[in-house]
Motif scaffolding. Structure first.
Motif, mmCIF file in Angstrom:
data_model
loop_
_atom_site.group_PDB
_atom_site.id
_atom_site.type_symbol
_atom_site.label_atom_id
_atom_site.label_comp_id
_atom_site.label_asym_id
_atom_site.label_seq_id
_atom_site.Cartn_x
_atom_site.Cartn_y
_atom_site.Cartn_z
ATOM 1 N N UNK A 29 0.690 -1.146 0.199
ATOM 2 C CA UNK A 29 0.037 -0.017 0.006
ATOM 3 C C UNK A 29 0.746 1.278 -0.083
ATOM 4 N N UNK A 30 2.163 1.044 0.032
ATOM 5 C CA UNK A 30 3.149 2.462 0.059
ATOM 6 C C UNK A 30 3.719 2.616 -1.242
ATOM 7 N N UNK A 31 2.887 2.294 -2.345
ATOM 8 C CA UNK A 31 3.366 2.587 -3.538
ATOM 9 C C UNK A 31 3.620 4.193 -3.782
ATOM 10 N N UNK A 32 4.319 4.383 -4.842
ATOM 11 C CA UNK A 32 4.301 6.103 -4.975
ATOM 12 C C UNK A 32 3.558 6.137 -6.029
ATOM 13 N N UNK A 33 2.314 7.057 -5.917
ATOM 14 C CA UNK A 33 1.308 7.515 -7.042
ATOM 15 C C UNK A 33 1.895 8.627 -7.713
ATOM 16 N N UNK A 34 1.416 8.833 -8.992
ATOM 17 C CA UNK A 34 1.687 9.600 -10.013
ATOM 18 C C UNK A 34 0.295 10.400 -10.465
ATOM 19 N N UNK A 35 0.306 11.815 -10.387
ATOM 20 C CA UNK A 35 -1.042 12.481 -10.729
ATOM 21 C C UNK A 35 -0.950 12.608 -12.235
ATOM 22 N N UNK A 36 -2.009 12.440 -12.750
ATOM 23 C CA UNK A 36 -2.486 12.429 -14.361
ATOM 24 C C UNK A 36 -1.860 13.673 -14.883
ATOM 25 N N UNK A 37 -2.074 14.662 -13.915
ATOM 26 C CA UNK A 37 -1.869 16.100 -14.426
ATOM 27 C C UNK A 37 -0.205 16.612 -14.195
ATOM 28 N N UNK A 38 0.535 15.742 -13.662
ATOM 29 C CA UNK A 38 1.969 15.974 -13.311
ATOM 30 C C UNK A 38 3.029 16.091 -14.590
ATOM 31 N N UNK A 39 3.939 16.827 -14.511
ATOM 32 C CA UNK A 39 4.583 17.035 -15.709
ATOM 33 C C UNK A 39 5.478 15.798 -15.835
ATOM 34 N N UNK A 40 5.680 15.360 -17.055
ATOM 35 C CA UNK A 40 6.371 14.342 -17.282
ATOM 36 C C UNK A 40 7.979 14.081 -16.919
ATOM 37 N N UNK A 41 8.470 15.367 -16.887
ATOM 38 C CA UNK A 41 9.751 15.296 -16.251
ATOM 39 C C UNK A 41 9.866 15.257 -14.734
ATOM 40 N N UNK A 42 8.943 15.686 -14.220
ATOM 41 C CA UNK A 42 9.126 15.658 -12.657
ATOM 42 C C UNK A 42 8.624 14.052 -12.287
ATOM 43 N N UNK A 43 7.985 13.459 -13.328
ATOM 44 C CA UNK A 43 7.435 11.988 -13.049
ATOM 45 C C UNK A 43 8.924 10.938 -13.351
ATOM 46 N N UNK A 44 9.712 11.698 -14.366
ATOM 47 C CA UNK A 44 10.834 10.894 -14.358
ATOM 48 C C UNK A 44 11.887 11.160 -13.205
ATOM 49 N N UNK A 45 11.835 12.375 -12.677
ATOM 50 C CA UNK A 45 12.701 12.418 -11.392
ATOM 51 C C UNK A 45 12.221 11.703 -10.273
ATOM 52 N N UNK A 46 10.855 11.168 -10.101
ATOM 53 C CA UNK A 46 10.425 10.414 -9.269
ATOM 54 C C UNK A 46 10.866 8.958 -9.309
ATOM 55 N N UNK A 47 10.976 8.471 -10.656
ATOM 56 C CA UNK A 47 11.326 7.172 -10.844
ATOM 57 C C UNK A 47 12.831 7.016 -10.396
ATOM 58 N N UNK A 48 13.618 8.084 -11.093
ATOM 59 C CA UNK A 48 15.136 8.052 -10.805
ATOM 60 C C UNK A 48 15.225 8.235 -9.048
ATOM 61 N N UNK A 49 14.534 8.717 -8.433
ATOM 62 C CA UNK A 49 14.830 9.355 -7.170
ATOM 63 C C UNK A 49 14.532 8.080 -6.170
ATOM 64 N N UNK A 50 13.508 7.219 -6.484
ATOM 65 C CA UNK A 50 13.016 5.910 -5.559
ATOM 66 C C UNK A 50 13.187 4.668 -6.449
ATOM 67 N N UNK A 51 13.919 4.667 -7.303
ATOM 68 C CA UNK A 51 14.185 3.457 -7.856
ATOM 69 C C UNK A 51 12.932 2.525 -8.398
ATOM 70 N N UNK A 52 11.977 3.318 -9.148
ATOM 71 C CA UNK A 52 10.845 2.551 -9.508
ATOM 72 C C UNK A 52 10.760 1.944 -10.733
ATOM 73 N N UNK A 53 10.163 1.022 -10.949
ATOM 74 C CA UNK A 53 9.852 0.353 -12.235
ATOM 75 C C UNK A 53 8.531 0.525 -12.647
ATOM 76 N N UNK A 54 7.522 0.812 -11.958
ATOM 77 C CA UNK A 54 6.400 1.303 -12.394
ATOM 78 C C UNK A 54 5.600 1.937 -11.359
ATOM 79 N N UNK A 55 4.356 2.828 -11.555
ATOM 80 C CA UNK A 55 3.839 3.658 -10.754
ATOM 81 C C UNK A 55 2.319 3.909 -11.165
ATOM 82 N N UNK A 56 1.411 3.667 -10.190
ATOM 83 C CA UNK A 56 0.138 3.969 -10.540
ATOM 84 C C UNK A 56 -0.287 5.357 -10.760
ATOM 85 N N UNK A 57 -1.265 5.549 -11.730
ATOM 86 C CA UNK A 57 -1.437 7.109 -11.972
ATOM 87 C C UNK A 57 -2.998 7.142 -11.586
#
Length: 271
Positions: A29-57
């Motif tokens: 239940x502690x997955x990092x979520x992504x807002x549908x309105x978020x900037x794609x570059x900011x989402x990319x930084x979240x993946x890099x920061x937390x080592x994500x393979x996938x994230x729910x939108x």
């Protein structure tokens, strides 16, 4: 029923779990979520920061609307890097398939700005025309001072713009970065000052000229380091994209400071 995100299950864990085990016992239940309105570059930084393979939108009501995978993020990173590289060169969002009519006007606009800054640098040179006439060696050496400053400024500017884009540069470390770049500019300035002083003495046979170009080299490389970090910071603070406008302003500063310091010192020491 409200399509709200409850959690996620890795497929490897799902396949290893017995069939009679409820999903809520193996989901996270502690997955990092992504807002549908978020900037794609900011989402990319979240993946890099937390080592994500996938994230729910999710949407603004936290309802699940999709998923972003690391494959999507790699494409975004490539697009953003390509865009930043083009903006630093002042060519905008050009493609090889674009026509001459599409490419020429944007390039002309930036070259017009560059022409204005070049005229400004030439105006500085004109202030010392008498000094240049009295010693031709100054005309031979002054492009070296300006060129070295421009290259040093571009190095610092590139690092700063990239750090701003990735949010690595922030109020917590800005003082340390400024001091670091200042120290680098000073050290390189002293090193190249010694090199150019020796070259000038060997080339033209005058120690005073070596001292002049050495001092000018220190001043310009120090100015280049400060301009390379402060100009992108100021542009970013004012709401402008530092990748677009930094190059022109940094080059202007290094040219003007380089010519003024070299020719000004020459006027004082060699008259």
């Amino acid at each position: 029923p409200g399509f709200h995100l409850l959690g996620s299950v890795d497929i490897s864990r799902l396949l290893r779990t017995k069939r009679d085990v409820p999903v809520d016992r193996i989901m996270e239940t502690d997955r990092h979520i992504v807002l549908a309105t978020a900037d794609q570059e900011e989402v990319a930084r979240q993946f890099e920061r937390y080592g994500l393979m996938a994230a729910p939108v999710v949407d603004k009501n936290e309802r699940l609307v999709g998923v972003v995978t690391v494959d999507d993020v790699v494409e975004v990173i490539e697009q953003e890097a390509d865009e930043d590289a083009k903006l630093l060169a002042g060519v905008g969002d050009e493609r090889l398939s674009d026509s001459v009519r599409q490419i020429a006007p944007p390039r002309f606009s930036w070259l017009s700005v560059n022409l204005f800054t070049a005229i400004l640098a030439s105006a500085v040179i004109s202030l010392f025309d008498a000094t240049i006439e009295s010693m031709v060696a100054l005309a031979v050496l002054m492009p070296i001072v300006a060129s070295m400053g421009g290259n040093a400024g571009t190095q610092t500017m590139t690092v700063t713009v990239r750090a701003l884009a990735t949010k690595e540069l922030n109020p917590a470390n800005i003082v340390r970065v400024v001091l670091r770049e200042t120290a680098v500019g000073l050290i390189n300035g002293l090193a190249f000052a010694l090199i150019m002083a020796l070259i000038a003495v060997a080339w033209f046979g005058t120690e005073q000229l070596g001292l002049v170009i050495g001092a000018a080299m220190v001043v310009n490389l120090l100015a280049a380091a400060l301009a390379g970090i402060f100009i992108p910071l100021v542009l970013d603070r004012m709401g402008f994209d530092p990748a677009v406008a930094s190059t022109v302003f940094v080059t202007t500063v290094t040219d003007v400071v380089g010519f003024f310091s070299f020719l000004g010192l020459a006027t004082l020491w060699l008259r």
